[in-house]
Design a protein around this motif. Structure first.
Motif, short mmCIF file in Angstrom:
data_model
loop_
_atom_site.label_atom_id
_atom_site.label_comp_id
_atom_site.label_asym_id
_atom_site.label_seq_id
_atom_site.Cartn_x
_atom_site.Cartn_y
_atom_site.Cartn_z
N GLY B 147 0.80 -1.23 0.00
CA GLY B 147 0.00 0.00 0.00
C GLY B 147 0.82 1.26 0.00
N LEU B 148 2.03 1.20 -0.55
CA LEU B 148 2.92 2.36 -0.42
C LEU B 148 2.53 3.53 -1.33
CD1 LEU B 148 6.35 0.60 -0.09
CD2 LEU B 148 4.90 1.54 1.66
N CYS B 149 1.97 3.23 -2.52
CA CYS B 149 1.63 4.33 -3.43
C CYS B 149 0.66 5.27 -2.74
CB CYS B 149 0.98 3.80 -4.70
SG CYS B 149 1.96 2.56 -5.52
N ASN B 236 -4.85 0.36 -3.59
CA ASN B 236 -4.02 0.03 -2.44
C ASN B 236 -3.85 -1.49 -2.36
OD1 ASN B 236 -2.97 -0.35 0.08
ND2 ASN B 236 -4.22 1.23 1.03
#
Lengths: 302, 316, 204
Positions: B147-149, B236
């Motif tokens: 879920g980094l974006c 995500n």
């Protein structure tokens, strides 16, 4: 209204197309997947037993799979083993039921081809059909008994236990006295650089050569791995030490506890206790099964 | 949260859901059981017992639920002075992560027979440990790198972080529960496991669409605040990772719920921490090469390092 | 509207100007999570390349048949289908690499980069242009992953593609999981630095 119908129609068509593509991919790959898994497993097993391409296994080597099930009948539980039969060249399998106290309950002949017996579903169907109604079975585990002619050489135990993050799947080879011949990590999701080091020779080879009595009391120590032991454990990698020297060092450390990985004590501990549990349970069960097989004069190839 | 009454209701129903497994325990001759020290099981009886009957180790059969054929020999049974508490001592340390089954033979008192019962760590504790693990120990952002974006995109302001985190948590829980039902009752029985990805992503889209529509009609104010984040939820990876993980681990309903809640809460926590730092960083002197995203990555790395300290945490 | 760029320009665009990892800051999860070795980066790059190219082509092929109201669900369905296919293929033929990448193959379905490319490019352009754009984006992702993998593997384990080049392990720190964040941050800063220096040199 018309738009909704168009949307529904187009969505359905695209879903069907997608389904067709995925289904085709599944059908095409499932066979190859099973085959590759089987080949890999065979290779790992032979490696654990000390065979490789340079040193192939003798033709007399036999591998006999033994499947354990938990049988439920109403409230009562019992154990069931699917054992291959050796008698009169007919082969085949028998399902031997043993109660929880280790007493023989029943023996059902199971007709199933050897290739089919490798498939979990087909195996389960065949067993259920001979057990009769009212009984359910739950697959527990599998053991491979390695024989060389008449003599038992080793047991191969696949196992799975919780590691630091998720489950660790291993394959272990033990000799007839339940000493460990080798350990291989099949699957794990430990952190790279930390717990992931359990796949390295210098960790997993520490289990090699531990006798049954040592394993029962095996613990993990946090002292650094001695230099000469490290060299011996990684002998296969760079070919530094000779076989004799390695044997000597192995002998020296064979009663020691497991040296924990730096920064991954929990992973080291879970592998150690997992291995301990596997050996302990297996030795208990195989003793009961051997006794029952002998008492009932069930001829098996191992 | 703009609507405190709704929030309270949500919290109450959550607590009720948590207590369910505890309340469902049956009454009998054995009133309580728990693990004692490393090699002990403590059994509490409902009434005072006859010492001669209780303290005979031969009457006890104990095994791990997974391995019913391997008996764990009881070496000694000690009964407390009030006759209600018995301590079973075993030859070897017990593996308290496994449920143990204890059955007592030849023990009746006042017409009630002591049947077999299960000893395990408190189920509530286990559920909470799943929650804490997903929240802190295996935080999806800082230790699983998922879920980094969205994480870097929405952690610039605290308000955005809170909005995103809350929306995400709700969608996460709803879609995880639906995925669980689908996995247990459709995919597993019909052997459709290879369709996991399509089905789970489909369910997530469906949830997002449903929440969008419902919120728009029921509470437009809330929709104005949180609507923008709904679209981001789908991008995500955590939202698709959680159903995959619970399918892999064969979690039951409560466990799935806890995992989803922990994943959502963990994401909220990570976003909030990060946004707090990033708001401050705007005032700091940062070398031009590091301005913006690079420094955010360095900060996230430090958080990840700090979260590593939670590993091995064992409360329950 | 058709793009006026040549095929080669499309590919280069994906690798440099719009590099998914370092320039667009998309699909960071695998960049941080499993860029520990060059090989991992390469394998995931291949998977993403496959999904990107096939999805782009599929959408470009059917772009006139897709109803605008169900655009996004159709994209998701397309991507999920191709992810499932590559997931099954890798699991069958390359089980070891598949095991190393764990859940990340399945998570390609949630990569923003692929959906974005479908929305911005493939739904307007010809199949041919979409194909080359997909190749460019996939290669750009692969390049980013491999660059990260190279740095982390070399500094962390002292090896490249598993071959020992340094003979010692300079900084184990770099292969530890959390170091992915630092590594990505430092490399982005490095690219920024080059850009700043380049601009300054141009002005002077």
């Amino acid at each position: 209204m018309k738009t909704i119908l168009t949307i529904i129609f187009r969505l359905t068509v695209s879903c069907l197309l997608a389904g067709a593509v995925m289904g085709a991919a599944f059908v095409m790959t499932s066979k190859a997947k099973k085959h590759n898994e089987h080949v890999k497993e065979q290779k790992v097993m032979l490696n654990l037993l000390g065979y490789s391409e340079k040193n192939p296994a003798p033709a007399s080597l036999g591998m006999h799979a033994l499947y354990r099930y938990i049988v439920t009948e109403g409230e009562a539980l019992s154990m069931g083993y699917l054992v291959p039969l050796a008698d009169e060249g007919r082969g085949g399998f028998a399902f031997v039921a043993i109660d929880l106290d280790g007493n023989f309950l029943a023996r059902h002949p199971v007709t199933i081809a050897e290739e089919e017996a490798r498939e979990a579903d087909a195996r389960e169907q065949a067993i259920l059909s001979v057990l009769g109604p009212g009984r359910t079975i739950r697959y527990a585990d599998q053991t491979i008994i390695v024989t060389d002619g008449e003599k038992r050489m080793a047991y191969l135990l696949p196992g799975k236990f919780p590691g630091f993050k998720t489950f660790i799947k291993v394959m272990m080879a033990v000799d007839p006295a339940y000493g460990i011949l080798g350990l291989e990590i099949m699957e794990h999701e430990e952190d790279p650089g930390l717990g992931g080091e359990i796949v390295q020779d210098y960790f997993k080879n520490q289990f090699k050569g531990k006798a049954f009595d040592t394993i029962r009391k095996l613990d993990v120590v946090k002292t650094p791995l001695p230099g000469d032991y490290l060299q011996a454990l990684e002998a296969g990698k760079r070919g530094g030490l000779g076989a004799e020297e390695v044997a000597k060092i192995q002998e020296q450390y064979k009663d020691n506890d497991i040296y924990a990985l730096t920064g991954a004590t929990i992973s080291s501990r879970s592998v150690t206790s997992g291995v301990k549990g596997m050996v302990r349970k297996f030795s208990y069960r195989i003793a009961i099964l051997d006794r029952v097989l002998a008492e009932q004069h069930i001829a098996v190839p191992f | 949260m703009k609507n405190p009454a709704m929030f309270r209701k949500l919290l109450l129903s959550l607590v009720a859901l948590l207590l369910l497994p505890v309340l469902a325990q049956a009454e009998g001759l054995v009133a309580g059981q728990s693990f004692g020290k490393a090699n002990e099981i403590v059994v509490t009886f409902a009434a005072a017992m006859d010492a001669a009957k209780v303290t005979n180790p031969a009457n006890y059969v104990v095994y791990e639920e997974q391995d019913p054929d391997i008996r764990l020999p009881v070496t000694n049974v000690a009964l407390a002075a009030d006759g209600k508490t018995a301590i079973l001592t075993f030859a070897e340390p017990l593996n308290s992560t496994q449920a143990h089954v204890v059955s007592i033979a030849n023990l009746t008192q006042a017409g009630k027979a002591a049947e077999s019962f299960r000893v395990m760590k408190s189920y509530l504790g286990y559920l909470l440990s799943i929650l804490v693990s997903a929240l802190l120990i295996n935080n999806f952002v800082f230790t699983k790198y998922l879920g980094l974006c969205v994480f870097f995109g929405t952690s610039k302001r605290k308000d955005t972080a809170k909005g995103m985190g809350l929306t995400f948590t709700i969608v996460m829980v709803v879609s995880a529960i639906m995925s669980w039902f689908f996995y247990q009752f459709v995919m597993k029985p019909y052997g459709l496991n290879f369709l996991q990805i399509v089905i789970f992503i489909g369910l997530v889209s469906l949830t997002v669409q449903a929440v969008d529509t419902i919120l728009r009609k029921v509470n437009p104010a809330l929709f104005n605040a949180f609507g923008v984040y709904l679209v981001l939820v789908i991008a995500n990876c955590v939202i698709i990772a959680v159903p995959l993980i619970l399918a892999d681990n064969e979690y039951n309903f409560f466990e799935s719920f806890m995992l989803a809640l922990g994943a959502g809460g963990g994401f909220l926590l990570a976003l909030y921490l990060m946004s707090s730092v990033r708001e401050r960083m705007e005032l700091a002197k940062i070398p031009p090469t590091f301005k913006g995203v690079p420094i955010a990555f360095i900060v996230a790395g430090q958080f990840a390092l700090a979260f590593l300290g939670f590993s091995g945490l064992n409360i329950f | 509207m058709a793009t006026d760029k040549s095929n080669m320009q499309l590919v280069v665009n994906g690798i440099l100007n719009e590099n998914p990892i370092f320039r667009l800051v998309l699909s960071m999860c695998p960049a941080v999570g499993i860029s520990t070795t060059v090989m991992n980066g390469f394998m995931l790059g291949v998977a993403v390349l496959f999904v990107q190219v096939f999805s782009s082509c599929t959408i470009a092929l059917f772009k006139n048949k897709i109803h605008p109201r169900i655009r996004i669900p159709t994209y998701t369905l397309t991507i999920a289908t191709w992810v499932t296919v590559i997931d099954l293929v890798l699991a069958a033929y390359l089980p070891e690499a598949y095991a190393r990448m764990g859940i990340f193959i399945k998570l390609i379905v949630a990569f923003a980069i692929i959906t974005m490319r479908l929305e911005m490019f493939a739904c307007k352009e010809s199949v041919n242009a979409s194909f080359w754009d997909g190749i460019g984006m996939g290669l750009g992702f692969m390049f980013g992953m491999m660059a990260l993998g190279l740095v982390r593997e070399l500094l962390g384990l002292g090896t490249i593609l598993g071959y020992d080049v340094l003979g010692f392990k300079p900084l184990l720190f770099f292969v530890l999981p959390f170091a992915g964040f630092f590594c990505v941050g430092l490399m982005m800063a490095f690219f920024n630095y080059i850009e700043i220096v380049y601009k300054r040199a141009k002005r002077a």
